[in-house]
Design a protein around this motif. Structure first.
Motif, short mmCIF file in Angstrom:
data_model
loop_
_atom_site.label_atom_id
_atom_site.label_comp_id
_atom_site.label_asym_id
_atom_site.label_seq_id
_atom_site.Cartn_x
_atom_site.Cartn_y
_atom_site.Cartn_z
N LEU A 98 0.85 -1.19 0.00
CA LEU A 98 0.00 0.00 0.00
C LEU A 98 0.89 1.23 0.00
CD1 LEU A 98 -2.71 -1.06 2.61
CD2 LEU A 98 -3.03 -0.84 0.14
N ALA A 99 0.61 2.16 -0.89
CA ALA A 99 1.42 3.37 -0.99
C ALA A 99 1.32 4.18 0.30
CB ALA A 99 0.95 4.21 -2.17
N SER A 100 2.37 4.96 0.55
CA SER A 100 2.34 5.84 1.71
C SER A 100 1.15 6.78 1.62
CB SER A 100 3.64 6.65 1.79
OG SER A 100 3.67 7.62 0.73
N GLU A 101 0.72 7.26 2.76
CA GLU A 101 -0.41 8.20 2.75
C GLU A 101 -0.08 9.45 1.95
OE1 GLU A 101 -3.82 9.70 5.91
OE2 GLU A 101 -1.90 8.95 6.66
N TYR A 102 1.19 9.84 1.97
CA TYR A 102 1.61 11.01 1.20
C TYR A 102 1.44 10.75 -0.29
CZ TYR A 102 4.51 14.89 -0.44
OH TYR A 102 4.95 16.01 -1.07
N ASP A 103 1.89 9.59 -0.78
CA ASP A 103 1.75 9.28 -2.20
C ASP A 103 0.30 9.07 -2.59
OD1 ASP A 103 4.44 9.30 -3.30
OD2 ASP A 103 4.87 7.60 -2.00
N ASP A 104 -0.49 8.60 -1.67
CA ASP A 104 -1.92 8.46 -1.92
C ASP A 104 -2.56 9.84 -2.12
OD1 ASP A 104 -4.61 7.82 -1.99
OD2 ASP A 104 -4.70 7.05 0.04
N LYS A 105 -2.29 10.75 -1.20
CA LYS A 105 -2.95 12.05 -1.21
C LYS A 105 -2.40 12.98 -2.29
CE LYS A 105 -5.73 11.71 2.45
NZ LYS A 105 -5.55 10.28 2.74
N PHE A 106 -1.10 12.90 -2.60
CA PHE A 106 -0.49 13.87 -3.50
C PHE A 106 -0.12 13.31 -4.87
CE2 PHE A 106 0.27 15.80 0.67
CZ PHE A 106 -0.22 17.08 0.43
N ASN A 107 0.07 12.01 -4.97
CA ASN A 107 0.54 11.44 -6.23
C ASN A 107 -0.44 10.45 -6.85
OD1 ASN A 107 2.99 12.89 -6.14
ND2 ASN A 107 3.90 11.34 -4.80
N GLY A 108 -1.61 10.28 -6.24
CA GLY A 108 -2.65 9.45 -6.83
C GLY A 108 -2.32 7.97 -6.91
N THR A 109 -1.46 7.49 -6.02
CA THR A 109 -1.08 6.09 -6.01
C THR A 109 -1.64 5.39 -4.78
OG1 THR A 109 0.98 6.52 -7.22
CG2 THR A 109 0.88 4.49 -5.96
N ASP A 110 -2.42 4.35 -5.01
CA ASP A 110 -2.97 3.56 -3.91
C ASP A 110 -2.06 2.39 -3.56
OD1 ASP A 110 -5.35 5.08 -3.69
OD2 ASP A 110 -6.22 3.99 -5.38
N ILE A 111 -1.48 1.77 -4.59
CA ILE A 111 -0.63 0.59 -4.40
C ILE A 111 0.60 0.73 -5.26
CG2 ILE A 111 -0.46 -1.93 -4.70
CD1 ILE A 111 -3.52 -2.04 -4.38
N VAL A 112 1.75 0.34 -4.72
CA VAL A 112 3.00 0.28 -5.48
C VAL A 112 3.23 -1.17 -5.87
CG1 VAL A 112 5.48 0.72 -5.45
CG2 VAL A 112 3.92 2.27 -4.24
N PHE A 113 3.45 -1.41 -7.15
CA PHE A 113 3.60 -2.76 -7.69
C PHE A 113 4.98 -2.88 -8.33
CE2 PHE A 113 2.21 -5.73 -11.35
CZ PHE A 113 2.48 -6.86 -10.60
N GLY A 114 5.76 -3.82 -7.84
CA GLY A 114 7.11 -4.03 -8.36
C GLY A 114 7.25 -5.38 -9.04
N VAL A 115 7.93 -5.40 -10.17
CA VAL A 115 8.13 -6.64 -10.93
C VAL A 115 9.59 -6.69 -11.39
CG1 VAL A 115 7.44 -8.02 -12.93
CG2 VAL A 115 5.75 -6.59 -11.76
#
Length: 315
Positions: A98-115
C-alpha cells in the motif's frame, strides 16, 4: 471503525482485521526513511506538515466519503495482497505494498507494484489506482486524470522494499479494480490461520481480471507513447511496459490453462490464446461491471490512438 462490507459475522470481521493489519504494516511511513540518502530530515518534516495540512483541510470541508470511496478502501488491501503473491506472475519475482499516505494524497497512487526486469534483474515499479466505479463515467474520470492530466505516469516519493528506500520518478500508472461481488469472492479465497495471513486459494477469475486490466492498459499506453518524442523518460516507460508484457501474458496463460509448449508453432499458440482470452474476457465482463468499464475505456483509448495513426498515414 471501518469493516468489510459483507454479512459474515465475527469470523469475517476478524479475518478482515488480520488482512488490513498485515497490509498496512507494510505501508511506508516517514520515519522509515530517516537517515537514508535523498531524504533529509527537513524534507521529511516539510512533507509531514504538508500531509497534515491536507488531511486537516479535508476534515474542515467535512467531505463525506462516498460509497465508491468506501468500496475502494476495502479493495485496496485485497488487491495489494493479490499483487504481492507469486502465483499471479509465475515467471517473475514481484512485490506490492500500500502506498504511503503522502503518495496516496499527492501522487494518486494507492498501491505500489514491483516486478523483476528479466533482462537486468532490477525491480520495475508501477503505480496502481484502485477503482470500484460501476458506472462508465466513474472509470472514464480516472482515465482522464491518469492519461490526459498526468500522461499515464506517477511519481512515487516513498518506496520501501526490504532494505531499499527510493523515489520513483517515472512509474507507469495502471487503473485496476473489480466489482463488490468480485472482491467479496477474492476476499473469500484469502486464508487466515491462527490470526496470521497465510495464502490464497486458487482464484483464476480474480487473477484473470487483474492481469487482463494490466494487459489492456499496457497496449493502450504503448500505442500512446510511440507517438511521443523519444525523451529519456518516454524510453524508460516504453522499456518497462514492454518488459512487463510477456510476464503478464505468461500469467494469463496460466489462468486460461494454456501450455505454451504444446503448440507446434507460435501462430497456433497465439491463435489459441486470443480465442480463449476473448471468450474469458467476454464472460467476466458480463459479470463484473468495473472490469468491463476498465476494459472498454482502455480499448477505446487504444483504438483512438490507432485511428490517429491511420489518419496521419493517409495524410
Amino acid at each position: 471503525m471501518e469493516s468489510y462490507p459483507s454479512d459474515g459475522g465475527i469470523a469475517l470481521e476478524k479475518k478482515w482485521k488480520v488482512l488490513r493489519r498485515a497490509m498496512y504494516s507494510a505501508q511506508p511511513v516517514f520515519r522509515d526513511f530517516t537517515g537514508y540518502p535523498g531524504y533529509p530530515e527537513g524534507k521529511l518534516l516539510a512533507n509531514q506538515r504538508r500531509l497534515n495540512a491536507k488531511i486537516g483541510n479535508i476534515a474542515l470541508r467535512g467531505d463525506g466519503a462516498s460509497s465508491t470511496d468506501d468500496a475502494a478502501r476495502n479493495l485496496e488491501p485485497i488487491l495489494a495482497y493479490i499483487l504481492n503473491t507469486g502465483a499471479l506472475l509465475p515467471s517473475r519475482e514481484n512485490f506490492s505494498f500500500l502506498a504511503s499516505e503522502y503518495d496516496d494524497k499527492f501522487n494518486g497512487t494507492d498501491i505500489v507494484f514491483g516486478v523483476q526486469n528479466n533482462k537486468t534483474n532490477e525491480n520495475m515499479v508501477f503505480s496502481v489506482d484502485v477503482a470500484t466505479g460501476t458506472l462508465p463515467k466513474n472509470i472514464q474520470a480516472k482515465f482522464e486524470n491518469s492519461i490526459d492530466r498526468h500522461d499515464g505516469v506517477s511519481v512515487i516519493d516513498y518506496c520501501r522494499y526490504k532494505d531499499q528506500r527510493w523515489r520513483e520518478e517515472d512509474a507507469p500508472h495502471f487503473i485496476l479494480g473489480m466489482s463488490p461481488a468480485s472482491h467479496d469472492k477474492a476476499f473469500e479465497k484469502i486464508n487466515i490461520k491462527n490470526g496470521i495471513l497465510k495464502s490464497r486459494e486458487k482464484d483464476l477469475d480474480t487473477d484473470f481480471i487483474v492481469l487482463s486490466e494490466i494487459k489492456e492498459q499496457i497496449e493502450m499506453q504503448l500505442n500512446i507513447l510511440k507517438k511521443r518524442p523519444r525523451t529519456e523518460s518516454i524510453e524508460s516507460r516504453i522499456a518497462k511496459l514492454r518488459n512487463l508484457r510477456p510476464a503478464i501474458i505468461t500469467g494469463l496463460y496460466r489462468t486460461l490453462g494454456i501450455d505454451a509448449k504444446s503448440f507446434a508453432s507460435s501462430e497456433e499458440r497465439n491463435k489459441a490464446f486470443t480465442e480463449k482470452y476473448e471468450a474469458k474476457s467476454k464472460e467476466l465482463r458480463s459479470f463484473d461491471s468495473v472490469y468491463k468499464n476498465i476494459f472498454h475505456e482502455s480499448n477505446r483509448r487504444e483504438n483512438y490512438s490507432r485511428g490517429k495513426d491511420i489518419l496521419e498515414n493517409v495524410r
